[in-house]
Every structure is written in structure tokens, then in C-alpha cells.
Design a protein around this motif. Structure first.
Motif, short mmCIF file in Angstrom:
data_model
loop_
_atom_site.label_atom_id
_atom_site.label_comp_id
_atom_site.label_asym_id
_atom_site.label_seq_id
_atom_site.Cartn_x
_atom_site.Cartn_y
_atom_site.Cartn_z
N CYS A 119 -104.47 1.12 41.46
CA CYS A 119 -104.82 1.70 40.16
C CYS A 119 -104.36 3.16 40.04
O CYS A 119 -104.48 3.92 40.99
CB CYS A 119 -106.34 1.66 39.95
SG CYS A 119 -107.06 0.03 39.98
N ASP A 120 -103.92 3.52 38.86
CA ASP A 120 -103.58 4.92 38.60
C ASP A 120 -104.84 5.76 38.38
O ASP A 120 -104.88 6.93 38.71
CB ASP A 120 -102.68 5.03 37.36
CG ASP A 120 -101.29 4.45 37.61
OD1 ASP A 120 -100.85 4.49 38.78
OD2 ASP A 120 -100.67 3.95 36.66
N ASN A 121 -105.86 5.13 37.80
CA ASN A 121 -107.09 5.86 37.47
C ASN A 121 -108.32 5.08 37.89
O ASN A 121 -108.38 3.86 37.73
CB ASN A 121 -107.17 6.11 35.95
CG ASN A 121 -106.05 7.01 35.47
OD1 ASN A 121 -105.90 8.12 35.92
ND2 ASN A 121 -105.26 6.49 34.54
N LEU A 122 -109.30 5.82 38.43
CA LEU A 122 -110.62 5.27 38.72
C LEU A 122 -111.64 6.34 38.30
O LEU A 122 -111.33 7.54 38.31
CB LEU A 122 -110.78 4.97 40.21
CG LEU A 122 -109.93 3.80 40.77
CD1 LEU A 122 -110.01 3.78 42.29
CD2 LEU A 122 -110.40 2.46 40.19
N SER A 123 -112.84 5.92 37.96
CA SER A 123 -113.84 6.90 37.53
C SER A 123 -114.13 7.87 38.67
O SER A 123 -114.04 7.53 39.85
CB SER A 123 -115.12 6.20 37.10
OG SER A 123 -115.96 5.95 38.19
N GLU A 124 -114.49 9.09 38.32
CA GLU A 124 -114.71 10.15 39.31
C GLU A 124 -116.19 10.49 39.50
O GLU A 124 -116.54 11.43 40.21
CB GLU A 124 -113.95 11.41 38.89
CG GLU A 124 -112.43 11.20 38.80
CD GLU A 124 -111.69 12.43 38.33
OE1 GLU A 124 -112.36 13.42 37.97
OE2 GLU A 124 -110.45 12.40 38.33
#
Length: 302
Positions: A119-124
Motif C-alpha cells: 500500500c502507498d498509504n495507511l492510517s497513521e
């Protein structure tokens, strides 16, 4: 570096030193203690020792504990079984044996390492060590979990867990014959009062509720569907052991003499129902029983 000094009295005589120290130092696992011994960080009367050394009265044990490694989670090209994915969520069928996120003793090879590659983005919201992780399942439990790709999705999914609008259904095989067809276990779970690495039903614990239904009986074993109303650590494993029907293959809460050559508990997160955080659509996902589970069923039926 933390330094600890322990002198053996009558109560600690005759135990393996790795076992003794794992009980005495409750925040350090036995495997970590073995590593410290092998690295020469544990001295008995000033001399290095071995994990199987039997303690003697008056032994002066000196332990040097290095500071924990700073975990730097890296992407790793690890195959993952994706059940569903869009711009907000990804639903994974986790295999037995995979840890969900890095922790001491498991710095790589986790689901998070695999997700960072995919994934390029995951929640932080949960930081760099647990990006996207809304809920977890144990290393040796297989099955479904949902991961958030952004903070909006994470917040809404976490609220569903809290408000009990997210449904999680597990299949498991337990020891012995459960006579009643269904039941509810409402018993609080917290840290075991003696062994801090285990959970237990304790009065001071947090409320934990598990609904169960018998799917099939095999004489000495029972196939059970369990639905979580709450989500405490090891909840199903602790609750089934509490009512006298521990999960087959469970190395922590199960019976000592296991009949089958298993790599962990027979527990699979089979169904997950949630409300999509963006569309509001109710979505249900299912994961087929894994090979280790399927292979056991015909053996029990015969």
C-alpha cells in the motif's frame, strides 16, 4: 543498560535459570532471557551460564538488559491474501503463524511489513509500528481483519468496534463435548495474577462477552462458532478454557497432551461484517477454512 541483581533463596532452588528468571522478571519473555544468557548478559557468581543451569541456594545472579531496539518498520515483499480493497480499507485473510505488527522478538515478516510494501498509504493513528491496524488477531489465529488506509476510515472503524456494530465470527474446535447447543460467556478478562504473559478470567478484569454455538460434535471434540461482543486479548481462547473446553492446539490455555501435530490453536476468524466508513454500506466478508483446519475435520469425523 538496566542491571538487575538477584540472590537465590530456598524458593528458587533447583529451577532452570531461564524458567526462574522468566517468572521473576515478568516483563521479559523466556526466549528473550535465553538470548541474554547466550549473549553472556546473565552471570552466576561472576561466570557465564547456560539456559538449563539449575539454580542453587545462594547463587548471585547478575543480569544486564540492553535497551530495547528502536523498531524501524520496513516494507517487505511478503504475499498477502487480500479479500477486498478500495481507497479506504483493505480486508486481509491472515495466515496462521503471521504476526500482525512488529514487536520485540518480531521485527520483520509481519503483516504490517507486507502492507507497507503493498500500500502507498495507511492510517497513521497508531503510529509507525502499527500503521492502519484497527484490530488484531493472534499470531497463530488465522482469518479476517480490516486495515484502514486513512485516518478517517480508522476513526470510523474503531468507533464500530467500540459501539459493537462490527461483527466478528470465529470457528474453532475445542476439547470435549459441549452438551448445550449454544451459550453466552460473560466473564471479565485481565492479566493473570501470577503469569503476566497470560490472560485470565479475573474479577478485576474488563468485561468480556462471547456468544457460542455448536456446529458439530465429534465425541471428544466440538466444532464451535464463536461471536465476539467485546474484543479482549485472547478472549475466545481464555473463555473456552474457562468453561472447561479449551481450544485444540492452544499452547498457552490448552491441555498439555495434544493428540494432533498442530502449529497453534485451531481458531479461524471466518466472517467479518462492517459498515464501510465512506459509503455507509453494510459489508460482510468470509474467509474459507484454512488447510490446517480442513485437514483436522475428517480425522475427527472418523
Amino acid at each position: 543498560m538496566e542491571r538487575i541483581n538477584i540472590t537465590i533463596d530456598e524458593s528458587g532452588v533447583g529451577e532452570r535459570i531461564d524458567v526462574f528468571l522468566s517468572k521473576k522478571l515478568r516483563d521479559i519473555s523466556r526466549s528473550h532471557i535465553k538470548s541474554l544468557i547466550k549473549d553472556g548478559k546473565v552471570l552466576v557468581d561472576g561466570n557465564t551460564t547456560k539456559p538449563n543451569y539449575k539454580t542453587r541456594k545462594g547463587d548471585n545472579i547478575f543480569i544486564s538488559i540492553p535497551p530495547p531496539k528502536k523498531m524501524n518498520t520496513e516494507p517487505e515483499n511478503i504475499p498477502i491474501n487480500i479479500i477486498y480493497e478500495d481507497n479506504d480499507i483493505i480486508v486481509i485473510n491472515k495466515p496462521q503463524g503471521m504476526v500482525v505488527h512488529p514487536a520485540p522478538g518480531n521485527y520483520s515478516g509481519t503483516l504490517v511489513n507486507a502492507l507497507l510494501y503493498h500500500c502507498d498509504n495507511l492510517s497513521e493513528i497508531n503510529g509507525a509500528i502499527r500503521p492502519g491496524i484497527v484490530h488484531r488477531i493472534d499470531k497463530d489465529t488465522s482469518g479476517l481483519l480490516v486495515v484502514a488506509k486513512n485516518d478517517m476510515a480508522h476513526i470510523k472503524l474503531a468507533h464500530q468496534l467500540q459501539s459493537k456494530t462490527m461483527s466478528r465470527i470465529y470457528w474453532t474446535i475445542v476439547e470435549y463435548n459441549i452438551k448445550q447447543d449454544k451459550g453466552i460467556i460473560d466473564a471479565p478478562i485481565g492479566r493473570h495474577p501470577i503469569d503476566r504473559k497470560r490472560m485470565a478470567v479475573v474479577e478485576s478484569g474488563r468485561r468480556a462477552v462471547t456468544h457460542y454455538e455448536v456446529l458439530e460434535r465429534f465425541g471428544d471434540y466440538t466444532l464451535v462458532k464463536a461471536q465476539l461482543e467485546t474484543g479482549r486479548t485472547h478472549q475466545i481462547r481464555v473463555h473456552m478454557a474457562y468453561i472447561g473446553h479449551p481450544v485444540v492446539g492452544d499452547p498457552v490455555y490448552g491441555i498439555k497432551k495434544q493428540r494432533f501435530n498442530l502449529k497453534g490453536q485451531v481458531l479461524h476468524a471466518k466472517q467479518l461484517t462492517l459498515i464501510h466508513p465512506r459509503s455507509g454500506e453494510k459489508m460482510t466478508f468470509e474467509a474459507p477454512l484454512p488447510e490446517y483446519f480442513e485437514k483436522l475435520l475428517p480425522i475427527l469425523r472418523n
